[in-house]
Scaffold this motif. Structure first.
Motif, PDB file in Angstrom:
ATOM      1  N   ILE A  72      -2.384   7.228  -2.128  1.00 22.19           N
ATOM      2  CA  ILE A  72      -2.295   7.746  -3.407  1.00 22.19           C
ATOM      3  C   ILE A  72      -2.913   9.459  -3.314  1.00 22.19           C
ATOM      4  O   ILE A  72      -4.349   8.936  -2.212  1.00 22.19           O
ATOM      5  N   LYS A  85       0.571  -1.666   0.157  1.00 24.15           N
ATOM      6  CA  LYS A  85       0.056   0.127  -0.072  1.00 24.15           C
ATOM      7  C   LYS A  85       1.174   1.744   0.085  1.00 24.15           C
ATOM      8  O   LYS A  85       2.194   1.107   0.704  1.00 24.15           O
ATOM      9  N   SER A  86       0.551   2.042  -0.875  1.00 26.00           N
ATOM     10  CA  SER A  86       1.018   3.519  -0.561  1.00 26.00           C
ATOM     11  C   SER A  86       0.471   4.350  -0.499  1.00 26.00           C
ATOM     12  O   SER A  86      -0.568   4.460  -0.763  1.00 26.00           O
ATOM     13  N   GLU A 108      -3.206   0.190  -2.692  1.00 23.66           N
ATOM     14  CA  GLU A 108      -2.455  -0.709  -3.651  1.00 23.66           C
ATOM     15  C   GLU A 108      -2.549   0.184  -5.095  1.00 23.66           C
ATOM     16  O   GLU A 108      -3.731  -0.060  -5.591  1.00 23.66           O
ATOM     17  N   LYS A 109      -1.496   0.527  -5.362  1.00 23.38           N
ATOM     18  CA  LYS A 109      -2.283   1.043  -6.435  1.00 23.38           C
ATOM     19  C   LYS A 109      -2.816   0.766  -7.473  1.00 23.38           C
ATOM     20  O   LYS A 109      -3.876   1.667  -7.818  1.00 23.38           O
ATOM     21  N   GLU A 110      -2.141   0.182  -8.201  1.00 21.05           N
ATOM     22  CA  GLU A 110      -2.888  -0.848  -9.304  1.00 21.05           C
ATOM     23  C   GLU A 110      -4.051  -1.015  -8.730  1.00 21.05           C
ATOM     24  O   GLU A 110      -5.144  -1.164  -9.636  1.00 21.05           O
ATOM     25  N   LEU A 113      -5.376  10.423  -9.618  1.00 21.47           N
ATOM     26  CA  LEU A 113      -5.783   9.094 -10.159  1.00 21.47           C
ATOM     27  C   LEU A 113      -6.573   9.875 -11.271  1.00 21.47           C
ATOM     28  O   LEU A 113      -6.614   8.977 -12.285  1.00 21.47           O
ATOM     29  N   ASN A 171      -6.151  11.910  -0.246  1.00 21.03           N
ATOM     30  CA  ASN A 171      -5.575  11.192   0.074  1.00 21.03           C
ATOM     31  C   ASN A 171      -5.602  10.301   0.401  1.00 21.03           C
ATOM     32  O   ASN A 171      -5.859  10.053   1.376  1.00 21.03           O
ATOM     33  N   LYS A 201      -6.609   1.508  -8.673  1.00 17.48           N
ATOM     34  CA  LYS A 201      -6.838   2.408 -10.443  1.00 17.48           C
ATOM     35  C   LYS A 201      -7.713   1.211 -11.007  1.00 17.48           C
ATOM     36  O   LYS A 201      -8.804   1.744 -11.420  1.00 17.48           O
TER      37      LYS A 201
END
Length: 179
Positions: free
Chosen positions: A116, A113-114, A153-155, A121, A149, A158
């Protein structure tokens, strides 16, 4: 007495074998459960990959068809080819990210996790869906706060937003708005 002792020994062997069979059956059941879970994960991932790649491929086919039919001016063709190149880069990146995510799912690697920024996005999703939006003359409005924010998990996030936006575009009438 001898037969009784022999019978007792054979019963002990049978019980030991039954216990071993029971243990093996439990292991087989456990392995089957893992295989079923892996199959569900595989099906889910294939569904995600199929869904996320279908739209860019359809857009590519539409653009190429318009250009090949000569239905566009030279300037329109140039603009769409530039968008097609951007879409190609985005789709290649998407495929790489999906395959990386797939690998992490298969290997059981913990998702990273980051932090975002949702506004950024959404702007990226807007650019990614630009051709579909233009085709239906749909206006895209990003009302997300620029300081919004999330930890995710970025992907994965998305993929979630891409699916939501793709479906919103799909079911919004021509000339409508996606907010």
């Amino acid at each position: 007495k001898y037969l009784s002792q022999r019978l007792t020994k054979q019963n002990a062997i049978i019980e030991e074998n039954a216990s071993s069979l029971d243990k093996l059956n439990k292991e087989i059941y456990s392995k089957n459960q893992l295989l079923e879970e892996d199959n569900r994960t595989k099906d889910k991932l294939l569904s995600i990959i199929s869904h996320d790649l279908r739209n860019p491929i359809t857009n590519t086919q539409t653009i190429l068809s318009l250009i090949n039919k000569g239905a566009l001016t030279e300037e329109e063709s140039k603009t769409l080819l530039e968008q097609l190149e951007t879409q190609y880069i985005n789709t290649t990146g998407l495929l790489d990210n999906l395959l990386g995510w797939l690998k992490s799912q298969i290997t059981g690697k913990e998702l990273e996790k980051s932090d975002i920024n949702v506004y950024e996005l959404m702007n990226g999703m807007h650019l990614e869906q630009k051709i579909a939006l233009m085709r239906k003359r749909i206006k895209f409005i990003n009302n997300t706060s620029s300081d919004c924010n999330i930890m995710a998990e970025k992907e994965m996030i998305k993929i979630i937003f891409r699916n939501l936006i793709t479906n919103a575009i799909k079911y919004t009438p021509k000339g409508g708005t996606v907010t």
